[in-house]
Design a protein around this motif. Sequence first.
Motif, PDB file in Angstrom:
ATOM      1  N   LYS A 107       0.830  -1.198   0.000  1.00 19.45           N
ATOM      2  CA  LYS A 107       0.000   0.000   0.000  1.00 19.45           C
ATOM      3  C   LYS A 107       0.869   1.254   0.000  1.00 19.45           C
ATOM      4  N   GLN A 108       1.952   1.218   0.766  1.00 17.76           N
ATOM      5  CA  GLN A 108       2.840   2.373   0.821  1.00 17.76           C
ATOM      6  C   GLN A 108       3.504   2.609  -0.532  1.00 17.76           C
ATOM      7  N   LEU A 109       3.901   1.527  -1.188  1.00 19.79           N
ATOM      8  CA  LEU A 109       4.522   1.674  -2.501  1.00 19.79           C
ATOM      9  C   LEU A 109       3.535   2.257  -3.501  1.00 19.79           C
ATOM     10  N   ARG A 110       2.294   1.788  -3.479  1.00 21.88           N
ATOM     11  CA  ARG A 110       1.285   2.306  -4.395  1.00 21.88           C
ATOM     12  C   ARG A 110       0.958   3.762  -4.080  1.00 21.88           C
ATOM     13  N   ALA A 111       0.997   4.130  -2.826  1.00 20.89           N
ATOM     14  CA  ALA A 111       0.689   5.508  -2.443  1.00 20.89           C
ATOM     15  C   ALA A 111       1.750   6.468  -2.963  1.00 20.89           C
ATOM     16  N   GLU A 112       2.996   6.027  -3.012  1.00 15.28           N
ATOM     17  CA  GLU A 112       4.062   6.894  -3.494  1.00 15.28           C
ATOM     18  C   GLU A 112       4.014   7.035  -5.010  1.00 15.28           C
ATOM     19  N   GLY A 113       3.556   5.991  -5.684  1.00 12.22           N
ATOM     20  CA  GLY A 113       3.319   6.029  -7.125  1.00 12.22           C
ATOM     21  C   GLY A 113       4.523   6.407  -7.945  1.00 12.22           C
ATOM     22  N   VAL A 114       4.406   7.504  -8.700  1.00 13.20           N
ATOM     23  CA  VAL A 114       5.416   7.913  -9.672  1.00 13.20           C
ATOM     24  C   VAL A 114       6.679   8.423  -8.995  1.00 13.20           C
ATOM     25  N   ASN A 115       6.609   8.789  -7.763  1.00 15.05           N
ATOM     26  CA  ASN A 115       7.756   9.371  -7.079  1.00 15.05           C
ATOM     27  C   ASN A 115       8.869   8.377  -6.791  1.00 15.05           C
ATOM     28  N   ILE A 116       8.668   7.148  -7.166  1.00 14.07           N
ATOM     29  CA  ILE A 116       9.692   6.132  -6.938  1.00 14.07           C
ATOM     30  C   ILE A 116      10.633   6.127  -8.144  1.00 14.07           C
ATOM     31  N   PRO A 117      11.891   6.471  -7.955  1.00 12.95           N
ATOM     32  CA  PRO A 117      12.813   6.487  -9.094  1.00 12.95           C
ATOM     33  C   PRO A 117      13.124   5.068  -9.571  1.00 12.95           C
ATOM     34  N   SER A 118      13.222   4.943 -10.873  1.00 10.33           N
ATOM     35  CA  SER A 118      13.618   3.662 -11.450  1.00 10.33           C
ATOM     36  C   SER A 118      14.428   3.942 -12.706  1.00 10.33           C
ATOM     37  N   ALA A 119      15.046   2.927 -13.261  1.00  6.55           N
ATOM     38  CA  ALA A 119      15.865   3.095 -14.452  1.00  6.55           C
ATOM     39  C   ALA A 119      15.026   3.531 -15.649  1.00  6.55           C
ATOM     40  N   ASP A 120      13.760   3.156 -15.672  1.00  6.73           N
ATOM     41  CA  ASP A 120      12.882   3.509 -16.793  1.00  6.73           C
ATOM     42  C   ASP A 120      12.396   4.953 -16.727  1.00  6.73           C
ATOM     43  N   HIS A 121      12.429   5.556 -15.582  1.00  7.62           N
ATOM     44  CA  HIS A 121      11.861   6.890 -15.409  1.00  7.62           C
ATOM     45  C   HIS A 121      12.921   7.907 -14.963  1.00  7.62           C
ATOM     46  N   GLN A 122      14.008   7.953 -15.674  1.00  4.96           N
ATOM     47  CA  GLN A 122      15.053   8.904 -15.319  1.00  4.96           C
ATOM     48  C   GLN A 122      15.113  10.011 -16.373  1.00  4.96           C
ATOM     49  N   ILE A 123      15.450  11.172 -15.936  1.00  2.00           N
ATOM     50  CA  ILE A 123      15.620  12.310 -16.841  1.00  2.00           C
ATOM     51  C   ILE A 123      17.039  12.815 -16.663  1.00  2.00           C
ATOM     52  N   ASP A 124      17.730  12.904 -17.773  1.00  2.00           N
ATOM     53  CA  ASP A 124      19.086  13.434 -17.741  1.00  2.00           C
ATOM     54  C   ASP A 124      18.999  14.953 -17.882  1.00  2.00           C
ATOM     55  N   VAL A 125      19.602  15.658 -16.963  1.00  4.82           N
ATOM     56  CA  VAL A 125      19.587  17.119 -16.987  1.00  4.82           C
ATOM     57  C   VAL A 125      21.027  17.579 -17.177  1.00  4.82           C
ATOM     58  N   TYR A 126      21.260  18.347 -18.266  1.00  9.22           N
ATOM     59  CA  TYR A 126      22.591  18.882 -18.543  1.00  9.22           C
ATOM     60  C   TYR A 126      22.587  20.375 -18.347  1.00  9.22           C
ATOM     61  N   ILE A 127      23.583  20.869 -17.658  1.00 10.96           N
ATOM     62  CA  ILE A 127      23.672  22.302 -17.412  1.00 10.96           C
ATOM     63  C   ILE A 127      24.945  22.821 -18.045  1.00 10.96           C
TER      64      ILE A 127
END
Length: 113
Positions: A93-113
Amino acid sequence: MTTINVSTPSLQSSGGGSSASSGNSIAAQIAQIAEKITQLTQKLKDVPNGSGSTEDKKKQQEMIQTQIKMLQTQLAQLQRQQAEEAQQKQEQKQLRAEGVNIPSADHQIDVYI
């Protein structure tokens, strides 16, 4: 000579079944075992008032006490299993409540500055 009749409770071992289907059965098993313990405790109280020699009564009491101990062990095991399953459900239930906020290899964004 007096005949001693003591029924042996059937012990069910709980294997590695799925937690979804075994949730209700664990609670039912716990209730059944608690009822058997209550019945055996009453039998144990009634033994001194029954017929038979002192030695027969003592043997009968020992057999009933052994059965109660076995049932208590099984009860503790089932309660422990029930608690583990409840903890797993809570974690899910806790994992489902956090939803998208869980980082994974599929949901990473590379930010270049």
